[in-house]
Design a protein around this motif. Structure first.
Motif, PDB file in Angstrom:
ATOM      1  N   LYS A   1      41.938 152.738  28.782  1.00 28.20           N
ATOM      2  CA  LYS A   1      41.046 153.887  28.930  1.00 28.20           C
ATOM      3  C   LYS A   1      40.645 154.477  27.580  1.00 28.20           C
ATOM      4  O   LYS A   1      39.924 155.476  27.540  1.00 28.20           O
ATOM      5  CB  LYS A   1      41.741 154.971  29.775  1.00 28.20           C
ATOM      6  CG  LYS A   1      42.064 154.578  31.215  1.00 28.20           C
ATOM      7  CD  LYS A   1      40.803 154.462  32.036  1.00 28.20           C
ATOM      8  CE  LYS A   1      41.124 154.229  33.515  1.00 28.20           C
ATOM      9  NZ  LYS A   1      41.650 155.417  34.183  1.00 28.20           N
ATOM     10  N   GLN A   2      41.103 153.901  26.484  1.00 25.79           N
ATOM     11  CA  GLN A   2      40.822 154.429  25.150  1.00 25.79           C
ATOM     12  C   GLN A   2      39.725 153.616  24.468  1.00 25.79           C
ATOM     13  O   GLN A   2      39.581 152.421  24.728  1.00 25.79           O
ATOM     14  CB  GLN A   2      42.102 154.408  24.293  1.00 25.79           C
ATOM     15  CG  GLN A   2      43.196 155.317  24.827  1.00 25.79           C
ATOM     16  CD  GLN A   2      44.495 155.177  24.058  1.00 25.79           C
ATOM     17  OE1 GLN A   2      44.735 154.171  23.392  1.00 25.79           O
ATOM     18  NE2 GLN A   2      45.358 156.175  24.163  1.00 25.79           N
TER      19      GLN A   2
ATOM     20  N   VAL B   1      42.711 152.071  39.079  1.00 26.77           N
ATOM     21  CA  VAL B   1      42.145 152.786  37.928  1.00 26.77           C
ATOM     22  C   VAL B   1      40.723 153.272  38.169  1.00 26.77           C
ATOM     23  O   VAL B   1      40.247 154.142  37.439  1.00 26.77           O
ATOM     24  CB  VAL B   1      42.163 151.897  36.671  1.00 26.77           C
ATOM     25  CG1 VAL B   1      43.580 151.624  36.228  1.00 26.77           C
ATOM     26  CG2 VAL B   1      41.417 150.597  36.910  1.00 26.77           C
TER      27      VAL B   1
ATOM     28  N   ASP C   1      36.050 156.898  37.884  1.00 24.30           N
ATOM     29  CA  ASP C   1      37.381 156.832  37.296  1.00 24.30           C
ATOM     30  C   ASP C   1      38.360 157.519  38.240  1.00 24.30           C
ATOM     31  O   ASP C   1      38.020 158.500  38.905  1.00 24.30           O
ATOM     32  CB  ASP C   1      37.394 157.518  35.928  1.00 24.30           C
ATOM     33  CG  ASP C   1      38.591 157.107  35.085  1.00 24.30           C
ATOM     34  OD1 ASP C   1      39.588 156.655  35.672  1.00 24.30           O
ATOM     35  OD2 ASP C   1      38.533 157.239  33.853  1.00 24.30           O
TER      36      ASP C   1
ATOM     37  N   PRO D   1      38.508 162.210  32.778  1.00 23.27           N
ATOM     38  CA  PRO D   1      38.565 161.772  31.382  1.00 23.27           C
ATOM     39  C   PRO D   1      38.665 162.946  30.426  1.00 23.27           C
ATOM     40  O   PRO D   1      37.696 163.653  30.190  1.00 23.27           O
ATOM     41  CB  PRO D   1      37.252 161.002  31.203  1.00 23.27           C
ATOM     42  CG  PRO D   1      36.331 161.608  32.209  1.00 23.27           C
ATOM     43  CD  PRO D   1      37.179 162.069  33.358  1.00 23.27           C
TER      44      PRO D   1
ATOM     45  N   PHE E   1      48.128 159.016  31.305  1.00 24.06           N
ATOM     46  CA  PHE E   1      47.547 159.142  32.623  1.00 24.06           C
ATOM     47  C   PHE E   1      47.883 160.517  33.184  1.00 24.06           C
ATOM     48  O   PHE E   1      49.023 160.974  33.113  1.00 24.06           O
ATOM     49  CB  PHE E   1      48.069 158.054  33.563  1.00 24.06           C
ATOM     50  CG  PHE E   1      47.530 156.691  33.246  1.00 24.06           C
ATOM     51  CD1 PHE E   1      46.248 156.326  33.646  1.00 24.06           C
ATOM     52  CD2 PHE E   1      48.287 155.765  32.549  1.00 24.06           C
ATOM     53  CE1 PHE E   1      45.741 155.077  33.345  1.00 24.06           C
ATOM     54  CE2 PHE E   1      47.785 154.504  32.243  1.00 24.06           C
ATOM     55  CZ  PHE E   1      46.511 154.165  32.650  1.00 24.06           C
TER      56      PHE E   1
ATOM     57  N   SER F   1      35.555 151.883  26.267  1.00 25.34           N
ATOM     58  CA  SER F   1      36.911 151.431  26.562  1.00 25.34           C
ATOM     59  C   SER F   1      36.836 150.143  27.367  1.00 25.34           C
ATOM     60  O   SER F   1      35.761 149.738  27.836  1.00 25.34           O
ATOM     61  CB  SER F   1      37.675 152.498  27.346  1.00 25.34           C
ATOM     62  OG  SER F   1      37.094 152.687  28.632  1.00 25.34           O
TER      63      SER F   1
ATOM     64  N   PHE G   1      38.014 149.620  30.327  1.00 24.11           N
ATOM     65  CA  PHE G   1      37.659 149.945  31.712  1.00 24.11           C
ATOM     66  C   PHE G   1      36.159 150.167  31.857  1.00 24.11           C
ATOM     67  O   PHE G   1      35.527 149.660  32.796  1.00 24.11           O
ATOM     68  CB  PHE G   1      38.436 151.189  32.161  1.00 24.11           C
ATOM     69  CG  PHE G   1      37.927 151.804  33.434  1.00 24.11           C
ATOM     70  CD1 PHE G   1      38.084 151.154  34.644  1.00 24.11           C
ATOM     71  CD2 PHE G   1      37.281 153.032  33.412  1.00 24.11           C
ATOM     72  CE1 PHE G   1      37.608 151.708  35.826  1.00 24.11           C
ATOM     73  CE2 PHE G   1      36.815 153.601  34.583  1.00 24.11           C
ATOM     74  CZ  PHE G   1      36.971 152.938  35.794  1.00 24.11           C
ATOM     75  N   GLN G   2      35.540 150.910  30.932  1.00 25.90           N
ATOM     76  CA  GLN G   2      34.109 151.163  31.000  1.00 25.90           C
ATOM     77  C   GLN G   2      33.313 149.886  30.782  1.00 25.90           C
ATOM     78  O   GLN G   2      32.331 149.633  31.493  1.00 25.90           O
ATOM     79  CB  GLN G   2      33.730 152.221  29.963  1.00 25.90           C
ATOM     80  CG  GLN G   2      34.336 153.595  30.234  1.00 25.90           C
ATOM     81  CD  GLN G   2      34.243 154.517  29.038  1.00 25.90           C
ATOM     82  OE1 GLN G   2      34.052 154.078  27.900  1.00 25.90           O
ATOM     83  NE2 GLN G   2      34.375 155.818  29.273  1.00 25.90           N
TER      84      GLN G   2
END
Length: 414
Positions: free
Chosen positions: A117-118, A187, A203, A207, A280, A395, A397-398
């Motif tokens: 997530k970073q 996630v 998400d 965030p 998280f 990130s 995930f994105q």
């Protein structure tokens, strides 16, 4: 004691920690059945023995030196799992390991689950690949240049495609065999509209506290006994990915436009920073249980309360969200096709191939070099094998969510 022997003992200790939670649950069940108000004599659990062992009582200077050497020597997976094992020894080891291990933006490496997530590194991108399984409609994201022969690459994220009557959902998880929203591995998800031209990225956690309650109220009611404590009952919209309609059916690549509400455009300006979560957050139901405990543990809770948003949205205050567009390819006369410079990372021509750059104007004060920098690159290298390279401010995930939108059918855009 040599560094190899220390790492070997850490692996053995990690294998023994797996039985801690099971023993803790059994002891709770035994105490609830006996209803005894006097604590009985019992043997110390594995966690207590570890906290009282010489490993937990090492001098901080020595412990810092050991973990620094392990972190510097194990830079690639699967050997980097030893760094994660250091954080699982005890509380003191975990705190020091978290201080030593840097974010992907700072060191260019993925270590803990929160690293997904970073934001990625600013200079060289993190190189991954996606494996598609048509039979199970699953997509697996691995950490590495390309598939290895031993299939020992690190699995980062997994997604499963579910077709519905009015949309298509891609449920994203950190494991390949559990896509339930009730799982701790959940996630987020990606959802398309009816025509497959617009996708929304959700998400499972807010965030960096940039969420405000939505004005849309929900009349759903559920009972605390029927909802799992693992369940994340809210999704947070953090971005959209749109594809332009091709009404005239002209030849050419797809035209994409992405808006990331959780990243301000100032993140790519000189001196700008992107939101970076460090852990998280608590799940929606944990917040709900804390509210119900204050109300006298009422059996039912109405989610239409303004404090419990049904469809949370992102707020960046006065900041403008970051927008991305696909880099325009050039027509190659000899090859008779549209071409982009993927620097050897893409070898098969496909309508799914794309490169995303920042969509900014003169008023944003972005340097020309930054405007031409490829933030996300996706392309095909073989049958059901695709590469994905991403960098700051996206990130993993994105980036994975945006790439998943390319796998859905888009008859109106081609």
């Amino acid at each position: 004691m040599s560094l190899k022997s220390i790492m070997r003992e850490l692996k053995e200790m990690k294998e023994g920690i797996g039985n801690i939670s099971k023993r803790g649950v059994e002891s709770k069940i035994w105490r609830s059945r006996t209803r005894c108000h006097v604590a009985p004599d019992r043997a110390p659990t594995k966690s207590e023995s570890i906290d009282q062992s010489p490993w937990a009582n090492l001098p901080p200077e020595l412990l810092l030196d050991i973990i620094q050497r392990v972190e510097e020597s194990e830079t690639a997976w699967p050997a980097r799992a030893v760094v994660v094992a250091c954080a699982a020894v005890c509380r003191s080891w975990r705190e020091i390991t978290k201080e030593i291990v840097k974010t992907p933006e700072q060191c260019g490496r993925l270590t803990f689950p929160i690293s997904l997530k970073q934001p990625g590194p600013r200079e060289s991108p993190i190189q991954c690949y996606i494996r598609r399984d048509r039979a199970t409609s699953t997509y697996l994201l691995f950490y590495g240049l390309m598939p290895s022969e031993g299939e020992s690459d690190k699995l980062l994220l997994a997604a499963r495609k579910v077709r519905r009557a009015t949309c298509t959902d891609f449920t994203i998880s950190m494991v390949a065999d559990d896509f339930s929203r009730a799982s701790y591995a959940h996630v987020g998800k990606l959802r398309s509209n009816f025509f497959g031209t617009k996708f929304t990225i959700y998400d499972s956690q807010p965030p960096c506290d940039s969420i405000i309650p939505s004005t849309t109220l929900s009349s759903r009611r559920f009972y605390s006994k029927q909802v799992s404590q693992k369940l994340s009952s809210s999704n947070y919209s953090i971005g959209t990915c749109s594809y332009e309609l091709n009404v005239l059916r002209t030849r050419g690549p797809r035209r994409m436009h992405c808006v990331l509400h959780s990243i301000p455009v100032s993140a790519i300006q000189e001196g700008g920073t992107a939101p970076t979560p460090l852990a998280f957050s608590r799940s929606f139901d944990e917040q709900l249980s804390s509210l119900t405990s204050l109300k006298g543990k009422e059996p039912a809770t109405n989610t239409s309360s303004p404090f419990l948003p049904a469809t949370p949205i992102v707020s960046l205050g006065s900041g403008e969200p970051l927008a991305l567009k696909n880099k325009a390819p050039r027509w190659h006369e000899q090859l008779q096709c549209w071409c982009l410079n993927f620097k050897g990372r893409v070898t098969v021509a496909s309508v799914k191939n794309f490169q995303l750059v920042a969509a900014v104007g003169p008023s944003h004060n972005i340097s020309p070099e930054e405007q031409e920098k490829v933030i996300l690159q996706f392309g095909k290298i073989g049958k059901d094998i695709f590469t994905m390279d991403y960098r700051y401010p996206l990130s993993a995930f994105q980036a994975f969510s945006i790439c998943l939108s390319s796998f859905d059918t888009k008859p109106a855009c081609e």
